[in-house]
Scaffold this motif. Structure first.
Motif, short mmCIF file in Angstrom:
data_model
loop_
_atom_site.label_atom_id
_atom_site.label_comp_id
_atom_site.label_asym_id
_atom_site.label_seq_id
_atom_site.Cartn_x
_atom_site.Cartn_y
_atom_site.Cartn_z
N GLU A 183 10.53 -17.64 -12.11
CA GLU A 183 11.68 -16.76 -12.19
C GLU A 183 11.59 -15.89 -13.44
N GLY A 184 11.69 -14.59 -13.27
CA GLY A 184 11.65 -13.67 -14.39
C GLY A 184 10.26 -13.20 -14.77
N ASP A 185 9.21 -13.79 -14.19
CA ASP A 185 7.85 -13.34 -14.48
C ASP A 185 7.58 -12.01 -13.80
N ALA A 186 6.66 -11.24 -14.36
CA ALA A 186 6.18 -10.02 -13.73
C ALA A 186 5.05 -10.44 -12.79
N CYS A 187 5.29 -10.35 -11.52
CA CYS A 187 4.32 -10.80 -10.53
C CYS A 187 4.02 -9.68 -9.54
N VAL A 188 3.04 -9.92 -8.72
CA VAL A 188 2.67 -8.96 -7.68
C VAL A 188 3.09 -9.54 -6.34
N ASN A 189 3.74 -8.71 -5.54
CA ASN A 189 4.09 -9.08 -4.18
C ASN A 189 3.04 -8.50 -3.25
N VAL A 190 2.67 -9.25 -2.21
CA VAL A 190 1.62 -8.85 -1.28
C VAL A 190 2.15 -8.94 0.14
N ALA A 191 1.79 -7.97 0.98
CA ALA A 191 2.17 -7.99 2.39
C ALA A 191 1.08 -7.29 3.20
N THR A 192 1.03 -7.59 4.47
CA THR A 192 0.13 -6.89 5.38
C THR A 192 0.94 -5.93 6.21
N ALA A 193 0.52 -4.68 6.24
CA ALA A 193 1.19 -3.67 7.05
C ALA A 193 0.77 -3.83 8.51
N PRO A 194 1.58 -3.32 9.44
CA PRO A 194 1.21 -3.40 10.85
C PRO A 194 -0.17 -2.77 11.14
N SER A 195 -0.57 -1.81 10.33
CA SER A 195 -1.88 -1.15 10.52
C SER A 195 -3.03 -2.04 10.07
N GLY A 196 -2.73 -3.16 9.38
CA GLY A 196 -3.77 -4.06 8.88
C GLY A 196 -4.08 -3.86 7.42
N THR A 197 -3.54 -2.82 6.80
CA THR A 197 -3.78 -2.62 5.38
C THR A 197 -2.98 -3.64 4.58
N VAL A 198 -3.43 -3.88 3.36
CA VAL A 198 -2.75 -4.78 2.45
C VAL A 198 -1.88 -3.94 1.52
N ARG A 199 -0.64 -4.37 1.33
CA ARG A 199 0.29 -3.66 0.45
C ARG A 199 0.57 -4.53 -0.77
N LEU A 200 0.63 -3.90 -1.95
CA LEU A 200 0.91 -4.59 -3.20
C LEU A 200 2.02 -3.85 -3.92
N THR A 201 2.95 -4.59 -4.50
CA THR A 201 3.99 -3.99 -5.31
C THR A 201 4.36 -4.96 -6.43
N GLU A 202 4.96 -4.44 -7.47
CA GLU A 202 5.34 -5.25 -8.63
C GLU A 202 6.71 -5.88 -8.38
N SER A 203 6.84 -7.15 -8.71
CA SER A 203 8.11 -7.85 -8.48
C SER A 203 9.24 -7.28 -9.33
N ALA A 204 8.92 -6.75 -10.51
CA ALA A 204 9.95 -6.21 -11.39
C ALA A 204 10.56 -4.92 -10.83
N ASP A 205 9.81 -4.20 -9.98
CA ASP A 205 10.28 -2.95 -9.39
C ASP A 205 9.78 -2.87 -7.94
N PRO A 206 10.28 -3.73 -7.06
CA PRO A 206 9.73 -3.83 -5.71
C PRO A 206 9.91 -2.58 -4.86
N THR A 207 10.84 -1.72 -5.21
CA THR A 207 11.01 -0.50 -4.42
C THR A 207 10.26 0.68 -5.05
N GLY A 208 9.54 0.42 -6.13
CA GLY A 208 8.76 1.47 -6.78
C GLY A 208 7.48 1.73 -6.02
N ALA A 209 6.43 1.96 -6.74
CA ALA A 209 5.14 2.29 -6.13
C ALA A 209 4.61 1.12 -5.30
N ILE A 210 4.08 1.44 -4.13
CA ILE A 210 3.44 0.45 -3.28
C ILE A 210 2.01 0.90 -3.07
N LEU A 211 1.07 0.05 -3.47
CA LEU A 211 -0.36 0.34 -3.32
C LEU A 211 -0.80 -0.16 -1.95
#
Length: 80
Positions: free
Chosen positions: A14-42
């Protein structure tokens, strides 16, 4: 916006700066920062993400410090 398909590492506390990971329907991998999850998505390929994980799991090289620049044990300079 984050949805239920995003995963966060079990090592993330809790409170750590972490990376969230998801797979898009297209098969690509998405990464975002937990501190700003609606910010940039790689978006990246599964192969590139696997290469990132392999690299992150390698032991860090030993560095010798000297002034403002460290020198890796195998001779490559590194900014500190």
């Amino acid at each position: 916006m984050l949805t239920s398909d995003w995963q966060t590492s079990s090592y993330c506390q809790e409170g750590d700066a972490c990376v969230n990971v998801a797979t898009a329907p297209s098969g690509t991998v998405r990464l975002t920062e937990s501190a700003d999850p609606t910010g940039a998505i790689l978006h990246t390929t599964p192969e590139a993400f696997a290469a990132l994980l392999r690299t992150a799991q390698r032991p860090a090289p030993a560095y010798e410090t000297g002034g403002d620049v460290g020198v890796c044990a195998h001779g490559a300079p590194s900014q500190q």
